[in-house]
Design a protein around this motif. Structure first.
Motif, PDB file in Angstrom:
ATOM      1  N   VAL A   1       0.693  -0.700   0.340  1.00 56.38           N
ATOM      2  CA  VAL A   1      -0.374   0.148   0.109  1.00 56.38           C
ATOM      3  C   VAL A   1       0.948   1.121  -0.020  1.00 56.38           C
ATOM      4  CG1 VAL A   1      -1.418   1.963   1.685  1.00 56.38           C
ATOM      5  CG2 VAL A   1      -1.942  -0.680   1.070  1.00 56.38           C
ATOM      6  N   VAL A   2       1.921   1.494   0.804  1.00 56.84           N
ATOM      7  CA  VAL A   2       2.387   2.197   0.698  1.00 56.84           C
ATOM      8  C   VAL A   2       3.343   2.840  -0.285  1.00 56.84           C
ATOM      9  CG1 VAL A   2       4.858   3.293   1.659  1.00 56.84           C
ATOM     10  CG2 VAL A   2       2.784   2.556   3.408  1.00 56.84           C
ATOM     11  N   GLY A   3       4.028   1.684  -1.056  1.00 59.44           N
ATOM     12  CA  GLY A   3       5.134   1.806  -2.156  1.00 59.44           C
ATOM     13  C   GLY A   3       3.940   1.907  -3.367  1.00 59.44           C
ATOM     14  N   TRP A   4       3.049   1.644  -3.106  1.00 61.33           N
ATOM     15  CA  TRP A   4       1.674   2.225  -4.337  1.00 61.33           C
ATOM     16  C   TRP A   4       1.359   3.664  -4.092  1.00 61.33           C
ATOM     17  CZ3 TRP A   4      -2.891   4.271  -5.333  1.00 61.33           C
ATOM     18  CH2 TRP A   4      -3.557   4.156  -6.426  1.00 61.33           C
ATOM     19  N   TRP A   5       1.091   3.731  -3.097  1.00 62.97           N
ATOM     20  CA  TRP A   5       0.808   5.441  -3.100  1.00 62.97           C
ATOM     21  C   TRP A   5       1.922   6.437  -3.052  1.00 62.97           C
ATOM     22  CZ3 TRP A   5      -2.635   7.898  -2.594  1.00 62.97           C
ATOM     23  CH2 TRP A   5      -3.349   9.668  -2.225  1.00 62.97           C
ATOM     24  N   ALA A   6       3.522   5.566  -2.615  1.00 64.68           N
ATOM     25  CA  ALA A   6       4.183   6.506  -2.948  1.00 64.68           C
ATOM     26  C   ALA A   6       4.669   6.415  -5.292  1.00 64.68           C
ATOM     27  CB  ALA A   6       6.127   6.094  -3.251  1.00 64.68           C
ATOM     28  N   ALA A   7       4.242   5.419  -5.850  1.00 66.59           N
ATOM     29  CA  ALA A   7       4.415   5.513  -7.463  1.00 66.59           C
ATOM     30  C   ALA A   7       3.040   5.918  -7.844  1.00 66.59           C
ATOM     31  CB  ALA A   7       4.029   3.953  -7.607  1.00 66.59           C
TER      32      ALA A   7
ATOM     33  N   THR B   1       1.786  -1.249 -10.956  1.00 62.60           N
ATOM     34  CA  THR B   1       1.510  -2.510 -11.196  1.00 62.60           C
ATOM     35  C   THR B   1       2.026  -3.295 -10.348  1.00 62.60           C
ATOM     36  OG1 THR B   1       3.522  -2.895 -12.995  1.00 62.60           O
ATOM     37  CG2 THR B   1       1.235  -2.409 -13.691  1.00 62.60           C
ATOM     38  N   GLY B   2       3.504  -3.077 -10.387  1.00 64.49           N
ATOM     39  CA  GLY B   2       4.537  -3.968  -8.947  1.00 64.49           C
ATOM     40  C   GLY B   2       3.799  -4.068  -8.003  1.00 64.49           C
TER      41      GLY B   2
END
Length: 199
Positions: free
Chosen positions: A22-28, A78-79
């Motif tokens: 979730v955190v990585g997706w929000w940063a992306a 996506t990742g």
């Protein structure tokens, strides 16, 4: 899905995968929005551009920011869904086949390799520290460690009993290992960019 070698679902790992995803997706997502804004208005500056040193714009506009011909954050959009899906499945009681864990570990290793390269490019080539990029670094590094130690500890990857025991011990020390990794990056950034002096 078939029964994995581990006798129990790794709950802590599952929770971490969901949080990191979730955190990585929000940063992306945030970086993608910044990139779209810069494309729509080339004369504007990114909202995460705080100084010459702390900024996103230079990274997004560089060739390193579009290694595969499109903005890197799209990879994250996506990742980062993969850890969320895997984590939620584990929390629901799913068991994955050995080959699945091998591929998932390979995927996290690839993500780590890409992040390490981006860190080097940011510090040594672009001379910037991108805030949202650093958020991505902060979740990618521990995610790789956690997945690797899990597959070693549980014997999913071929390993001797000594290696499995060591992985189990390191898993309990994972926060310290992560902090030390971050410290190494911070020291390198300080020596190269004088971050403290620029504040």
């Amino acid at each position: 899905m078939t029964t994995a070698p581990s006798p129990a679902s790794p709950k802590a790992l599952a929770v971490w995968l969901v949080i990191a995803g979730v955190v990585g997706w929000w940063a992306a997502y945030s970086l993608t929005m910044e990139r779209l804004q810069l494309l729509a208005d080339p004369g504007s500056t990114a909202s995460c551009d705080f100084s010459v040193l702390i900024q996103c714009g230079k990274n997004l506009d560089s060739w390193q920011g579009s290694v595969f011909g499109f903005p890197n954050p799209i990879l994250g959009l996506t990742g980062w869904m993969a850890p969320v899906v895997v984590g939620m499945a584990l929390l629901a009681g799913a068991r994955f086949a050995r080959w699945f864990w091998w591929l998932f570990t390979l995927g996290t290793a690839g993500a780590l390799a890409f992040v390490v390269w981006l860190i080097a490019q940011s510090i040594f080539s672009l001379s910037t520290l991108c805030p949202w990029c650093m958020v991505t670094w902060a979740v990618t590094i521990p995610t790789f460690y956690a997945v690797l130690l899990h597959v070693l500890r549980e014997g999913i990857l071929p390993a001797s009993p000594a290696v499995r025991r060591a992985a189990g011990v390191l898993m309990s020390w994972l926060p310290l290992v992560v902090v030390l990794s971050f410290a190494v990056i911070a020291i390198i950034a300080q020596l190269r960019l004088d971050v403290i002096g620029s504040l």
